[in-house]
Scaffold this motif. Structure first.
Motif, PDB file in Angstrom:
ATOM      1  N   MET A 166     -13.896   7.119 -17.544  1.00 14.28           N
ATOM      2  CA  MET A 166     -13.154   8.319 -18.309  1.00 14.28           C
ATOM      3  C   MET A 166     -12.417   9.172 -17.709  1.00 14.28           C
ATOM      4  O   MET A 166     -11.349   9.692 -17.983  1.00 14.28           O
ATOM      5  CB  MET A 166     -14.354   9.161 -19.042  1.00 14.28           C
ATOM      6  CG  MET A 166     -15.030   8.463 -20.031  1.00 14.28           C
ATOM      7  SD  MET A 166     -14.170   7.678 -21.506  1.00 14.28           S
ATOM      8  CE  MET A 166     -13.911   9.297 -22.292  1.00 14.28           C
ATOM      9  N   GLY A 167     -12.803   9.583 -16.290  1.00 11.89           N
ATOM     10  CA  GLY A 167     -12.064  10.357 -15.444  1.00 11.89           C
ATOM     11  C   GLY A 167     -11.095  10.003 -14.656  1.00 11.89           C
ATOM     12  O   GLY A 167     -10.196  10.539 -14.073  1.00 11.89           O
ATOM     13  N   ASP A 168     -11.035   8.806 -14.638  1.00 17.89           N
ATOM     14  CA  ASP A 168      -9.774   7.816 -13.830  1.00 17.89           C
ATOM     15  C   ASP A 168      -8.595   7.697 -14.273  1.00 17.89           C
ATOM     16  O   ASP A 168      -8.837   6.677 -15.396  1.00 17.89           O
ATOM     17  CB  ASP A 168     -10.365   6.695 -13.124  1.00 17.89           C
ATOM     18  CG  ASP A 168      -9.599   6.295 -11.914  1.00 17.89           C
ATOM     19  OD1 ASP A 168      -8.560   6.817 -11.768  1.00 17.89           O
ATOM     20  OD2 ASP A 168     -10.015   5.460 -11.202  1.00 17.89           O
ATOM     21  N   ASP A 169      -7.542   8.255 -14.277  1.00 13.60           N
ATOM     22  CA  ASP A 169      -6.414   8.097 -15.180  1.00 13.60           C
ATOM     23  C   ASP A 169      -5.178   7.585 -14.145  1.00 13.60           C
ATOM     24  O   ASP A 169      -4.027   7.639 -14.494  1.00 13.60           O
ATOM     25  CB  ASP A 169      -5.971   9.205 -15.648  1.00 13.60           C
ATOM     26  CG  ASP A 169      -5.417  10.426 -14.978  1.00 13.60           C
ATOM     27  OD1 ASP A 169      -6.020  10.551 -13.642  1.00 13.60           O
ATOM     28  OD2 ASP A 169      -4.792  11.394 -15.362  1.00 13.60           O
ATOM     29  N   GLY A 170      -5.763   6.966 -12.936  1.00 16.92           N
ATOM     30  CA  GLY A 170      -4.531   6.248 -12.216  1.00 16.92           C
ATOM     31  C   GLY A 170      -4.018   5.158 -12.671  1.00 16.92           C
ATOM     32  O   GLY A 170      -4.623   4.463 -13.335  1.00 16.92           O
ATOM     33  N   ALA A 171      -3.165   4.633 -11.946  1.00 13.27           N
ATOM     34  CA  ALA A 171      -2.314   3.172 -12.080  1.00 13.27           C
ATOM     35  C   ALA A 171      -2.567   2.430 -10.894  1.00 13.27           C
ATOM     36  O   ALA A 171      -2.601   2.903  -9.748  1.00 13.27           O
ATOM     37  CB  ALA A 171      -1.041   3.385 -12.540  1.00 13.27           C
ATOM     38  N   ASN A 172      -2.717   1.283 -11.271  1.00 17.37           N
ATOM     39  CA  ASN A 172      -2.647   0.355 -10.020  1.00 17.37           C
ATOM     40  C   ASN A 172      -1.247  -0.462  -9.643  1.00 17.37           C
ATOM     41  O   ASN A 172      -0.636  -0.733 -10.788  1.00 17.37           O
ATOM     42  CB  ASN A 172      -3.738  -0.939 -10.358  1.00 17.37           C
ATOM     43  CG  ASN A 172      -5.228  -0.353 -10.251  1.00 17.37           C
ATOM     44  OD1 ASN A 172      -5.642   0.451  -9.271  1.00 17.37           O
ATOM     45  ND2 ASN A 172      -6.018  -0.758 -11.209  1.00 17.37           N
ATOM     46  N   CYS A 173      -1.117  -0.594  -8.653  1.00 19.11           N
ATOM     47  CA  CYS A 173       0.122  -1.346  -8.068  1.00 19.11           C
ATOM     48  C   CYS A 173       0.466  -2.686  -8.741  1.00 19.11           C
ATOM     49  O   CYS A 173      -0.530  -3.383  -8.819  1.00 19.11           O
ATOM     50  CB  CYS A 173       0.373  -1.407  -6.636  1.00 19.11           C
ATOM     51  SG  CYS A 173       1.810  -2.196  -5.943  1.00 19.11           S
ATOM     52  N   LEU A 174       1.409  -2.898  -9.450  1.00 19.45           N
ATOM     53  CA  LEU A 174       1.851  -4.136  -9.995  1.00 19.45           C
ATOM     54  C   LEU A 174       1.965  -5.140  -8.864  1.00 19.45           C
ATOM     55  O   LEU A 174       1.886  -6.540  -9.268  1.00 19.45           O
ATOM     56  CB  LEU A 174       3.144  -3.950 -10.805  1.00 19.45           C
ATOM     57  CG  LEU A 174       2.987  -3.029 -12.037  1.00 19.45           C
ATOM     58  CD1 LEU A 174       4.719  -3.106 -12.583  1.00 19.45           C
ATOM     59  CD2 LEU A 174       2.092  -3.728 -13.112  1.00 19.45           C
ATOM     60  N   ARG A 175       2.372  -5.031  -7.653  1.00 20.39           N
ATOM     61  CA  ARG A 175       2.350  -6.019  -6.735  1.00 20.39           C
ATOM     62  C   ARG A 175       1.174  -6.377  -5.939  1.00 20.39           C
ATOM     63  O   ARG A 175       0.470  -7.374  -5.851  1.00 20.39           O
ATOM     64  CB  ARG A 175       3.558  -5.634  -5.698  1.00 20.39           C
ATOM     65  CG  ARG A 175       4.753  -5.711  -6.186  1.00 20.39           C
ATOM     66  CD  ARG A 175       5.650  -5.396  -5.102  1.00 20.39           C
ATOM     67  NE  ARG A 175       6.998  -5.354  -5.590  1.00 20.39           N
ATOM     68  CZ  ARG A 175       8.217  -5.144  -5.134  1.00 20.39           C
ATOM     69  NH1 ARG A 175       8.180  -4.547  -3.757  1.00 20.39           N
ATOM     70  NH2 ARG A 175       9.399  -4.963  -5.577  1.00 20.39           N
ATOM     71  N   CYS A 176       0.157  -5.317  -5.502  1.00 23.25           N
ATOM     72  CA  CYS A 176      -0.822  -5.676  -4.659  1.00 23.25           C
ATOM     73  C   CYS A 176      -2.085  -5.191  -5.372  1.00 23.25           C
ATOM     74  O   CYS A 176      -3.230  -5.658  -4.833  1.00 23.25           O
ATOM     75  CB  CYS A 176      -0.770  -4.682  -3.302  1.00 23.25           C
ATOM     76  SG  CYS A 176      -0.818  -2.890  -3.377  1.00 23.25           S
ATOM     77  N   GLY A 177      -1.848  -4.337  -6.470  1.00 22.93           N
ATOM     78  CA  GLY A 177      -3.086  -4.162  -7.326  1.00 22.93           C
ATOM     79  C   GLY A 177      -4.025  -2.852  -6.869  1.00 22.93           C
ATOM     80  O   GLY A 177      -5.020  -2.423  -7.244  1.00 22.93           O
ATOM     81  N   TYR A 178      -3.333  -2.153  -5.670  1.00 21.71           N
ATOM     82  CA  TYR A 178      -4.114  -1.100  -5.086  1.00 21.71           C
ATOM     83  C   TYR A 178      -3.590   0.279  -5.934  1.00 21.71           C
ATOM     84  O   TYR A 178      -2.498   0.155  -6.720  1.00 21.71           O
ATOM     85  CB  TYR A 178      -4.171  -0.813  -3.735  1.00 21.71           C
ATOM     86  CG  TYR A 178      -4.777  -2.030  -2.782  1.00 21.71           C
ATOM     87  CD1 TYR A 178      -6.007  -2.000  -3.114  1.00 21.71           C
ATOM     88  CD2 TYR A 178      -3.993  -2.926  -2.169  1.00 21.71           C
ATOM     89  CE1 TYR A 178      -6.927  -3.061  -2.316  1.00 21.71           C
ATOM     90  CE2 TYR A 178      -4.835  -3.880  -1.635  1.00 21.71           C
ATOM     91  CZ  TYR A 178      -6.218  -3.949  -1.776  1.00 21.71           C
ATOM     92  OH  TYR A 178      -6.997  -4.847  -0.856  1.00 21.71           O
ATOM     93  N   LEU A 179      -4.085   1.133  -5.883  1.00 23.22           N
ATOM     94  CA  LEU A 179      -3.962   2.656  -6.449  1.00 23.22           C
ATOM     95  C   LEU A 179      -2.450   3.112  -6.146  1.00 23.22           C
ATOM     96  O   LEU A 179      -2.180   2.963  -5.034  1.00 23.22           O
ATOM     97  CB  LEU A 179      -4.861   3.830  -6.161  1.00 23.22           C
ATOM     98  CG  LEU A 179      -4.700   4.958  -6.900  1.00 23.22           C
ATOM     99  CD1 LEU A 179      -5.234   4.770  -8.259  1.00 23.22           C
ATOM    100  CD2 LEU A 179      -5.830   5.817  -6.349  1.00 23.22           C
ATOM    101  N   VAL A 180      -1.876   3.538  -7.196  1.00 22.03           N
ATOM    102  CA  VAL A 180      -0.216   4.040  -7.061  1.00 22.03           C
ATOM    103  C   VAL A 180      -0.572   5.703  -6.896  1.00 22.03           C
ATOM    104  O   VAL A 180      -1.409   6.030  -7.236  1.00 22.03           O
ATOM    105  CB  VAL A 180       0.711   3.884  -8.321  1.00 22.03           C
ATOM    106  CG1 VAL A 180       1.803   4.341  -8.006  1.00 22.03           C
ATOM    107  CG2 VAL A 180       0.583   2.321  -8.303  1.00 22.03           C
ATOM    108  N   GLU A 181      -0.074   6.150  -5.705  1.00 22.68           N
ATOM    109  CA  GLU A 181      -0.019   7.566  -5.472  1.00 22.68           C
ATOM    110  C   GLU A 181       0.427   8.160  -6.654  1.00 22.68           C
ATOM    111  O   GLU A 181       1.560   7.963  -7.319  1.00 22.68           O
ATOM    112  CB  GLU A 181       0.872   7.962  -4.219  1.00 22.68           C
ATOM    113  CG  GLU A 181       0.463   7.431  -2.984  1.00 22.68           C
ATOM    114  CD  GLU A 181       0.818   5.924  -2.546  1.00 22.68           C
ATOM    115  OE1 GLU A 181       1.513   5.173  -3.572  1.00 22.68           O
ATOM    116  OE2 GLU A 181       0.330   5.215  -1.809  1.00 22.68           O
ATOM    117  N   ALA A 182      -0.390   9.491  -6.871  1.00 24.30           N
ATOM    118  CA  ALA A 182      -0.030  10.357  -8.077  1.00 24.30           C
ATOM    119  C   ALA A 182       1.423  10.753  -8.101  1.00 24.30           C
ATOM    120  O   ALA A 182       2.056  10.674  -9.084  1.00 24.30           O
ATOM    121  CB  ALA A 182      -0.826  11.515  -8.056  1.00 24.30           C
ATOM    122  N   GLU A 183       2.152  11.091  -6.833  1.00 20.16           N
ATOM    123  CA  GLU A 183       3.694  11.559  -6.887  1.00 20.16           C
ATOM    124  C   GLU A 183       4.406  10.418  -7.309  1.00 20.16           C
ATOM    125  O   GLU A 183       5.259  10.753  -8.077  1.00 20.16           O
ATOM    126  CB  GLU A 183       3.734  11.965  -5.444  1.00 20.16           C
ATOM    127  CG  GLU A 183       3.210  13.012  -4.849  1.00 20.16           C
ATOM    128  CD  GLU A 183       1.700  12.651  -4.071  1.00 20.16           C
ATOM    129  OE1 GLU A 183       1.629  11.359  -3.867  1.00 20.16           O
ATOM    130  OE2 GLU A 183       0.846  13.434  -4.156  1.00 20.16           O
TER     131      GLU A 183
END
Length: 45
Positions: free
Chosen positions: A15-32
């Protein structure tokens, strides 16, 4: 490895995690980068 490039994943089912995963490697995309509409992390470009 810094906190910004730590190997972390966004959890789409948390519920509290609204981040996105990278389309290439699958790791978290930085908020900026996500705020600018980019869908890849800084490591992938």
């Amino acid at each position: 490895m810094s906190d910004a490039t730590a190997r972390r994943f966004a959890d789409p089912f948390a519920m509290g995690d609204d981040g996105a995963n990278c389309l290439r490697c699958g790791y978290l995309v930085e908020a900026e980068r996500e705020g600018r509409g980019l869908l890849t992390c800084s490591a992938c470009g």
